[in-house]
Design a protein around this motif. Structure first.
Motif, mmCIF file in Angstrom:
data_model
loop_
_atom_site.group_PDB
_atom_site.id
_atom_site.type_symbol
_atom_site.label_atom_id
_atom_site.label_comp_id
_atom_site.label_asym_id
_atom_site.label_seq_id
_atom_site.Cartn_x
_atom_site.Cartn_y
_atom_site.Cartn_z
ATOM 1 N N ARG A 141 0.821 -1.202 0.000
ATOM 2 C CA ARG A 141 0.000 0.000 0.000
ATOM 3 C C ARG A 141 0.856 1.253 0.000
ATOM 4 N NH1 ARG A 141 -2.378 0.236 4.358
ATOM 5 N NH2 ARG A 141 -1.980 -1.808 5.186
ATOM 6 N N ASP A 142 1.944 1.249 0.775
ATOM 7 C CA ASP A 142 2.843 2.400 0.792
ATOM 8 C C ASP A 142 3.454 2.629 -0.589
ATOM 9 O OD1 ASP A 142 2.326 2.808 3.437
ATOM 10 O OD2 ASP A 142 4.237 1.992 4.168
ATOM 11 N N SER A 143 3.891 1.544 -1.215
ATOM 12 C CA SER A 143 4.489 1.661 -2.549
ATOM 13 C C SER A 143 3.468 2.175 -3.568
ATOM 14 C CB SER A 143 5.036 0.315 -3.018
ATOM 15 O OG SER A 143 6.119 -0.080 -2.214
ATOM 16 N N ALA A 144 2.260 1.664 -3.488
ATOM 17 C CA ALA A 144 1.220 2.105 -4.418
ATOM 18 C C ALA A 144 0.900 3.587 -4.217
ATOM 19 C CB ALA A 144 -0.040 1.260 -4.255
ATOM 20 N N ALA A 145 0.830 4.013 -2.954
ATOM 21 C CA ALA A 145 0.539 5.423 -2.676
ATOM 22 C C ALA A 145 1.671 6.316 -3.172
ATOM 23 C CB ALA A 145 0.328 5.626 -1.172
ATOM 24 N N ILE A 146 2.892 5.918 -2.948
ATOM 25 C CA ILE A 146 4.037 6.699 -3.430
ATOM 26 C C ILE A 146 4.027 6.754 -4.950
ATOM 27 C CG2 ILE A 146 6.566 6.668 -3.651
ATOM 28 C CD1 ILE A 146 6.607 5.642 -0.724
ATOM 29 N N GLN A 147 3.709 5.639 -5.589
ATOM 30 C CA GLN A 147 3.670 5.609 -7.053
ATOM 31 C C GLN A 147 2.618 6.568 -7.594
ATOM 32 O OE1 GLN A 147 5.990 3.730 -8.794
ATOM 33 N NE2 GLN A 147 5.286 5.151 -10.329
ATOM 34 N N VAL A 148 1.450 6.601 -6.962
ATOM 35 C CA VAL A 148 0.394 7.515 -7.404
ATOM 36 C C VAL A 148 0.852 8.964 -7.234
ATOM 37 C CG1 VAL A 148 -1.923 8.359 -6.868
ATOM 38 C CG2 VAL A 148 -1.490 5.908 -7.009
ATOM 39 N N LYS A 149 1.502 9.259 -6.116
ATOM 40 C CA LYS A 149 1.993 10.615 -5.882
ATOM 41 C C LYS A 149 3.042 10.998 -6.917
ATOM 42 C CE LYS A 149 1.143 10.484 -0.924
ATOM 43 N NZ LYS A 149 1.749 10.450 0.415
ATOM 44 N N LEU A 150 3.964 10.094 -7.186
ATOM 45 C CA LEU A 150 4.996 10.382 -8.186
ATOM 46 C C LEU A 150 4.387 10.574 -9.572
ATOM 47 C CD1 LEU A 150 7.820 7.922 -7.106
ATOM 48 C CD2 LEU A 150 7.830 10.416 -6.917
ATOM 49 N N ASP A 151 3.440 9.703 -9.919
ATOM 50 C CA ASP A 151 2.779 9.843 -11.217
ATOM 51 C C ASP A 151 2.083 11.192 -11.348
ATOM 52 O OD1 ASP A 151 3.650 7.351 -11.972
ATOM 53 O OD2 ASP A 151 1.711 6.357 -11.720
ATOM 54 N N GLU A 152 1.454 11.633 -10.265
ATOM 55 C CA GLU A 152 0.774 12.927 -10.299
ATOM 56 C C GLU A 152 1.782 14.067 -10.438
ATOM 57 O OE1 GLU A 152 -2.425 15.683 -10.268
ATOM 58 O OE2 GLU A 152 -2.181 13.581 -10.835
ATOM 59 N N LEU A 153 2.901 13.991 -9.741
ATOM 60 C CA LEU A 153 3.934 15.019 -9.875
ATOM 61 C C LEU A 153 4.492 15.064 -11.294
ATOM 62 C CD1 LEU A 153 5.863 14.606 -6.521
ATOM 63 C CD2 LEU A 153 4.466 16.550 -7.220
ATOM 64 N N ILE A 154 4.698 13.893 -11.863
ATOM 65 C CA ILE A 154 5.181 13.836 -13.246
ATOM 66 C C ILE A 154 4.139 14.443 -14.182
ATOM 67 C CG2 ILE A 154 5.720 12.275 -15.160
ATOM 68 C CD1 ILE A 154 6.963 10.401 -13.001
ATOM 69 N N ARG A 155 2.875 14.086 -13.951
ATOM 70 C CA ARG A 155 1.802 14.535 -14.837
ATOM 71 C C ARG A 155 1.681 16.051 -14.839
ATOM 72 N NH1 ARG A 155 -3.133 16.243 -14.845
ATOM 73 N NH2 ARG A 155 -3.365 16.211 -12.596
ATOM 74 N N VAL A 156 1.770 16.693 -13.670
ATOM 75 C CA VAL A 156 1.551 18.133 -13.592
ATOM 76 C C VAL A 156 2.840 18.939 -13.735
ATOM 77 C CG1 VAL A 156 -0.510 17.874 -12.179
ATOM 78 C CG2 VAL A 156 1.690 18.267 -11.070
ATOM 79 N N GLY A 157 3.982 18.264 -13.642
ATOM 80 C CA GLY A 157 5.250 18.975 -13.677
ATOM 81 C C GLY A 157 5.870 18.989 -15.055
#
Length: 157
Positions: A87-103
């Protein structure tokens, strides 16, 4: 059909009671297992077991107690801690994906966790090469800026 009960869809709010309870237990257990007090308690159990050895004549049953206990605890902890890690890995992955998407990062990096190890290593090597090239570029810009300031000072003199 009329009068037929429909199964409720899993949503973020009801999300399956067993999964939620298991996730909560896994979180609490992994947090508790990582505390110093828990380690001291486990070491204390081993110490008490060790000093009772002479009392039980270091019998097979005495050895079986610690072996069985540690095996059961280890077996269960693997699943609980892995659940928390997933769950921690999945949450971090979602956060990273969102940062990549908006950055300003490359959107093509979203979802790379599904690549093979070789593909990830190749991508990592390319990213490192790009980062090194950017670093050299920044140093070149700084050096050019210094030369431009020096030339400006000389021209003004």
């Amino acid at each position: 059909m009329v009068g037929e009960k429909t199964k409720p869809k899993k949503t973020a709010q009801n999300g399956g009671s067993f999964s939620r309870v298991f996730g909560d237990v896994a979180n609490k257990t992994s947090q508790t297992a990582g505390r110093a007090l828990t380690f001291v308690l486990a070491a204390g159990v081993v110490f008490v077991w060790a000093i009772t050895g002479p009392l039980f004549g270091f019998s097979d049953t005495w050895q079986l107690v610690i072996n069985t206990g540690t095996t059961i605890v280890t077996f269960l902890m693997v699943f609980l801690i892995q659940n928390s890690q997933n769950r921690d890995s999945a949450a971090i992955q979602v956060k990273l994906d969102e940062l990549i998407r908006v950055g300003a990062a490359h959107n093509s990096l979203v979802g790379i966790e599904h690549l093979t190890d070789d593909e990830l290593e190749d991508l990592r090597t390319k990213c490192e090469a790009r980062a090194e090239a950017e670093k050299v570029g920044e140093e070149t810009v700084k050096e050019t800026g210094k030369k431009a300031r020096k030339a400006a000072v000389q021209a003004a003199s």
